[in-house]
Design a protein around this motif. Sequence first.
Motif, PDB file in Angstrom:
ATOM      1  N   ILE A  66       0.616  -1.132   0.072  1.00 26.63           N
ATOM      2  CA  ILE A  66      -0.015   0.686   0.657  1.00 26.63           C
ATOM      3  C   ILE A  66       1.049   0.759  -0.184  1.00 26.63           C
ATOM      4  CG2 ILE A  66      -2.131  -1.201   1.225  1.00 26.63           C
ATOM      5  CD1 ILE A  66      -1.447  -0.091   3.609  1.00 26.63           C
ATOM      6  N   ASP A  67       0.427   2.030  -0.411  1.00 25.53           N
ATOM      7  CA  ASP A  67       1.070   3.512  -0.722  1.00 25.53           C
ATOM      8  C   ASP A  67      -0.117   4.739  -0.100  1.00 25.53           C
ATOM      9  OD1 ASP A  67       3.600   3.587  -1.326  1.00 25.53           O
ATOM     10  OD2 ASP A  67       3.288   3.861  -3.581  1.00 25.53           O
ATOM     11  N   LEU A  68       0.276   5.889   0.695  1.00 31.90           N
ATOM     12  CA  LEU A  68      -0.484   6.913   1.388  1.00 31.90           C
ATOM     13  C   LEU A  68      -0.294   7.865   0.306  1.00 31.90           C
ATOM     14  CD1 LEU A  68      -2.611   7.825   2.931  1.00 31.90           C
ATOM     15  CD2 LEU A  68      -0.355   8.397   4.410  1.00 31.90           C
ATOM     16  N   VAL A  69      -1.043   8.660  -0.977  1.00 30.00           N
ATOM     17  CA  VAL A  69      -0.676   9.259  -1.424  1.00 30.00           C
ATOM     18  C   VAL A  69      -1.924  10.791  -1.276  1.00 30.00           C
ATOM     19  CG1 VAL A  69       0.286   7.772  -2.905  1.00 30.00           C
ATOM     20  CG2 VAL A  69      -2.374   8.437  -2.925  1.00 30.00           C
ATOM     21  N   ASP A  70      -1.812  12.020  -1.456  1.00 28.73           N
ATOM     22  CA  ASP A  70      -2.120  12.687  -1.715  1.00 28.73           C
ATOM     23  C   ASP A  70      -3.866  12.230  -2.695  1.00 28.73           C
ATOM     24  OD1 ASP A  70      -0.616  14.772  -0.344  1.00 28.73           O
ATOM     25  OD2 ASP A  70       0.273  15.336  -1.507  1.00 28.73           O
ATOM     26  N   ASN A  71      -5.047  13.056  -2.407  1.00 28.81           N
ATOM     27  CA  ASN A  71      -5.944  12.842  -3.147  1.00 28.81           C
ATOM     28  C   ASN A  71      -5.977  13.233  -4.505  1.00 28.81           C
ATOM     29  OD1 ASN A  71      -7.673  10.998  -1.752  1.00 28.81           O
ATOM     30  ND2 ASN A  71      -8.554  12.928  -0.757  1.00 28.81           N
TER      31      ASN A  71
END
Length: 75
Positions: A66-71
């Motif tokens: 998983i990655d956490l990205v800006d919307n």
Amino acid sequence: MGKRIVVKITELTNKHKISIRELSRISRVRHAALSELANGKRESISFSHIVKIAEALNIEDIREIIDLVDNKDKD
């Protein structure tokens, strides 16, 4: 703006040279769920599925899954 989690199904299957169907078989996660994640039609995944994928592919770092990205970066 906010953040969102991206599940990297396509990257995982490419890296491990397997199909989504094979990932489904070895991880025991429904093929439809994996396919929807890969195609951006689903944005949520349970932690138990992340664990099953990690175990199936011998992954120790959750960031491979998983990655956490800006919307704003949504494809």
